[in-house]
Design an enzyme around this catalytic site. Sequence first.
Site, PDB file in Angstrom:
ATOM      1  N   ASP A 119      36.292 -12.428  16.420  1.00 27.95           N
ATOM      2  CA  ASP A 119      36.167 -13.082  17.727  1.00 27.95           C
ATOM      3  C   ASP A 119      37.254 -12.609  18.664  1.00 27.95           C
ATOM      4  OD1 ASP A 119      33.913 -14.462  17.061  1.00 27.95           O
ATOM      5  OD2 ASP A 119      35.106 -16.101  16.133  1.00 27.95           O
ATOM      6  N   ASP A 153      33.738 -19.914  14.134  1.00 25.70           N
ATOM      7  CA  ASP A 153      34.214 -20.991  14.081  1.00 25.70           C
ATOM      8  C   ASP A 153      33.002 -22.313  14.484  1.00 25.70           C
ATOM      9  OD1 ASP A 153      33.531 -20.349  16.808  1.00 25.70           O
ATOM     10  OD2 ASP A 153      35.600 -20.431  17.563  1.00 25.70           O
ATOM     11  N   ASP A 190      27.764 -19.888  13.293  1.00 25.81           N
ATOM     12  CA  ASP A 190      28.564 -18.998  12.798  1.00 25.81           C
ATOM     13  C   ASP A 190      28.410 -18.810  11.203  1.00 25.81           C
ATOM     14  OD1 ASP A 190      29.210 -17.679  14.985  1.00 25.81           O
ATOM     15  OD2 ASP A 190      31.262 -18.713  15.175  1.00 25.81           O
ATOM     16  N   ASP A 204      55.031 -13.570 -22.171  1.00 20.33           N
ATOM     17  CA  ASP A 204      54.281 -14.272 -21.092  1.00 20.33           C
ATOM     18  C   ASP A 204      54.900 -14.278 -19.716  1.00 20.33           C
ATOM     19  OD1 ASP A 204      52.110 -14.841 -22.804  1.00 20.33           O
ATOM     20  OD2 ASP A 204      52.453 -16.905 -23.193  1.00 20.33           O
TER      21      ASP A 204
END
Length: 842
Positions: A300, A572, A576, A670
């Site tokens: 946007d 938003d 949308d 690990d």
Amino acid sequence: MNAEFPSGLSAAEAAARRAAEGPNELGTEQKRTLQAIAVEVAREPMFLLLLGAGAIYAAMGDIHEAMILLGFVFVIMAVTILQERRTENTLEALRDLSSPRALVIRDGTPQRISGREVVRDDIVILTEGDRVPADGEVLQAHELATDESMLTGESVAVAKFAGDGAMFAGTMVVRGQGLMRVTAVGGKTELGRIGKSLKDIAIESSPLHDEVGLLTRRLAMIGVGLCLMLSSLYWILRGGWLEGLLAGITLAMGILPQEFPVIMIVFLAMGARRIAQQRVLTRRLNAIETLGETTVLCVDKTGTLTQNRMTVTTLSVGGKCLDAHALPGDNLPEEYHELLEYAVLASEIDPHDPMEQAFHRFARNYLANTEHLHPDWALAREYELSPALLAMSHLWQDHNGQHDVVAAKGAVEAIADLCHLEGSELEEVMQQAEDLAKRGLRVLGIARAEHSANASWPAIQHDFDFRLVGLIGLADPLRDEVPAAIAECRRAGIRVVMITGDHPRTARAIAAAAGIDGDEVLTGAELAGMTTSELARRIAGVNVFARVTPQQKLAIVEALKANGEIVAMTGDGVNDAPALKSAHIGIAMGKRGTDVAREAASLVLLEDDFSAIVSAIRLGRRIFANLRQALIYTLAVHVPIIGLSILPLLLGLPLVLAPIHIAFLELVIDPACSVVFEAEKGSDKLMEQPPRSPAERLVSSRQLVTSLVLGLLTSAVTAGIYSWLISHGKAAEEARALAFVVLVAANTALIFACRAREPGWHKLFDGLARTSILVIAATLTGLAIVTLVPSICAAFAFRPPPLQEWLQAFLIGIGMMALFVIAQNLLQKKGEGTMSFPGNTK
């Protein structure tokens, strides 16, 4: 809606009620308790193999060895549980942050809180786009309606009225505003009762998880086969089936890649936490996998590229323009009063829209103490914006005149249509709008009409007799960081597409300032007339879309996907949500976004900031590159374990490794493969390369070759040293200790080789994190203890070697770094192992 809000609960009352009744949670999230984690860890094949080896030692009468091995089992389990619990706590914190928000009244003040903090008798303020946080009763309503299809299956919105309407948790406010008092939370809500049946539904795994799982299963099958083969071979050549079984278990432990699940969990969870530090919340962990593949970023304009703080810049009445910045003090010429008056009347009374807020601020500054502000008028009817007509109108009553007053604002072409402008008059107005839009301004038209106070209200705006009042130009300044962020996207091979509801001229001006190629602009009207195939063809070369409705965003996303693009999309509003869900990565605005947009999205921006999206993409690439390097390292360190389990048997030498040695190595591998590589900062060139292809495998054949070569070098050198020591009369226990020193030191050197961003000595130690230094220091300290302290050496079937020989073995292991660098350079030149470095994505 009545402006008098109830005072709501006090903070103390809310805390007491939450303590007594629990949080507002539906209980459908599958959280892992400490007990569940412990059970999962205990079922891991690695621990079962260790327990089996301990049982065999006990059966052979070696209780001391069995107890030590059992101690190692508990140590490794404790470390693993602690690490997984920490990861689960990280995920829990992210769940809390990304949960739906609720606006409640506490101590008489509206406060935004997490949905789980809502308690019974809370007063909740609801607006269009909000997700209702709990069950409740309506106290006040202004054209309030909710979508209850998730409960009833009925798609028609349900109108709600004060004193005669129930609200249900999880439903969506699709129209209007209101207040509700919470009557039930959590499992006592209607949705909560349904949610109890969802606890047993499994969470779908991501493609990356599936790939790692497949690799793990294949290696595990190979391990089982080799385990049986080695056990049989030992029994045939040397006799003693228990000893053969121990040798087979040792080999299986060496092959089994039990670190892979740990790596995945740690990298994605900690990656989500790192992205959260950039003010971006990860609602779905698999979005992290996709970030590095993003080829198109649809954004946007308002609030993402710009500051989302509109200011009135220009007023135009009768073709005459006024620069608002040049006004002296609070002196606004009288001829512009009506324009500002009707701009305010066409806006909400308590606006949230940045343009409407700008009108109100400007009016307070320039119309105070004039007859052009009407706090005593009543808003009788609203005509809302629609895709067919980009204009809205408010009908006001003053209860004193014979006429009601109607104020309209909207897109200039829509206002011109409402005013029935034609010919030269229409041409003149549109030219004025175009001139303002060329300056990057958002241009709105303002119109007024009168309606008989005694007549019924028209159903549509077109039935009023509107007259054009004038035009208003507003500016929303570009965010300072946007041009640099867009330039970074361009260098990274990511195409930025701007989608806005603004005038095409405004869109082109903002695109030019931001650094987006906006020579060609497609409008919503043009999109509406295109077929799917035509849109897919045209969209390939267009980066700016103007006058686009939320519904058309979905068509844009689908067209980009049809062209093979990996699409990230910001949004938003309620409308949308389909586009956000359809995009590979939906990105919701945290501040101005609605709950439904946030729930449809994979990522949520806490600050509506474009640069945060770019930071998230950069982190996504870094996480994937580090994950790849961790797996390459893990595969490489397992090769010498396999080699040292098989070679002594084939060469007729005493065995080098026993289950207790594998247990120690697991304590080294690990944290190295997870913590060390996860902390890597990544290459500075990550955003200077094209996006990763979705078809690219996590570990390619070239990377597998690199891992095998490095692992085989470690095997050959360690086995060679061990064989040489035995052939020169060195006792097996002492030779085994020295070989173990070479092996662990070489594994440490392998960390540096695998984390190097580029081949070469000068890159081995770049950017070593503090965490990595601590892990390496702890590894080498542990190595010194188990090979030099006599009482501990005995438990490992070692004999402490002379210090000088220990240092020589250590230097040989560390010195293998030179072999690793040479091998990497050779593979790089031959085109093999190109993917072995985090900085390389092709």
